[in-house]
Write an enzyme that holds these catalytic residues in place. Sequence first.
Site, PDB file in Angstrom:
ATOM      1  N   HIS A  67      59.008  23.130  37.547  1.00 52.84           N
ATOM      2  CA  HIS A  67      57.580  23.222  37.255  1.00 52.84           C
ATOM      3  C   HIS A  67      56.889  22.056  37.955  1.00 52.84           C
ATOM      4  CE1 HIS A  67      57.770  25.744  33.297  1.00 52.84           C
ATOM      5  NE2 HIS A  67      58.666  26.155  34.174  1.00 52.84           N
ATOM      6  N   GLU A  69      54.804  19.863  36.954  1.00 54.74           N
ATOM      7  CA  GLU A  69      54.806  18.607  36.196  1.00 54.74           C
ATOM      8  C   GLU A  69      56.132  17.869  36.334  1.00 54.74           C
ATOM      9  OE1 GLU A  69      53.974  21.688  35.160  1.00 54.74           O
ATOM     10  OE2 GLU A  69      52.848  21.587  33.278  1.00 54.74           O
ATOM     11  N   CYS A  97      53.754  23.364  29.309  1.00 57.85           N
ATOM     12  CA  CYS A  97      54.632  24.107  28.407  1.00 57.85           C
ATOM     13  C   CYS A  97      55.456  23.102  27.597  1.00 57.85           C
ATOM     14  CB  CYS A  97      55.549  25.032  29.208  1.00 57.85           C
ATOM     15  SG  CYS A  97      56.778  24.145  30.208  1.00 57.85           S
ATOM     16  N   CYS A 100      57.587  20.745  29.890  1.00 60.94           N
ATOM     17  CA  CYS A 100      56.811  19.763  30.634  1.00 60.94           C
ATOM     18  C   CYS A 100      56.155  18.741  29.710  1.00 60.94           C
ATOM     19  CB  CYS A 100      55.776  20.474  31.494  1.00 60.94           C
ATOM     20  SG  CYS A 100      56.566  21.488  32.782  1.00 60.94           S
TER      21      CYS A 100
END
Length: 164
Positions: A67, A69, A97, A100
């Site tokens: 991801h 992040e 999420c 993250c």
Amino acid sequence: MTGSPQAEAYEAAMRLALAEAVRAGGRGEVPVGAVVLGPSRPGSVVPAEVLAAAGNDREASADPTAHAEVLALRAAAAAIGDWRLTGCTLVVTLEPCTMCAGAAVLARVDRVVYGAVDEKAGAAGSLWDVLRDRRLNHRPEVVMGVLAGECAAVLTEFFSGRRA
């Protein structure tokens, strides 16, 4: 919180994150971008420098943790040579999420700034609130809604193109 002086201080960084999101979308990734800002200079509320920037890369890398992040946090830690990102700010186009948000807590960032709300998987106040969970040993400040409309539009455009 959009329009507040605090939110306005992060608009330039969010525009960098948006550029990462657009690049990710162009590669067929879900268009989410993130930037990690270094600590503020003494007496200033504006972060000093961009330490790292990334867009989602799960499809290309076949990595479920890729991801934006997580990639930006990893790169920022490498840039400063420490896993503790104390004083740093994570700026992301979509509400983090659970993975993250957990990574931001574990990295000890001072603040998480995000644009669009993620009502299906958000962990910064929408579905869960990992970032402000009092049971955890670190709770970053949360600034939400920075350029939210622009951040949401990038995602909406991407997914409507997929469904067409």
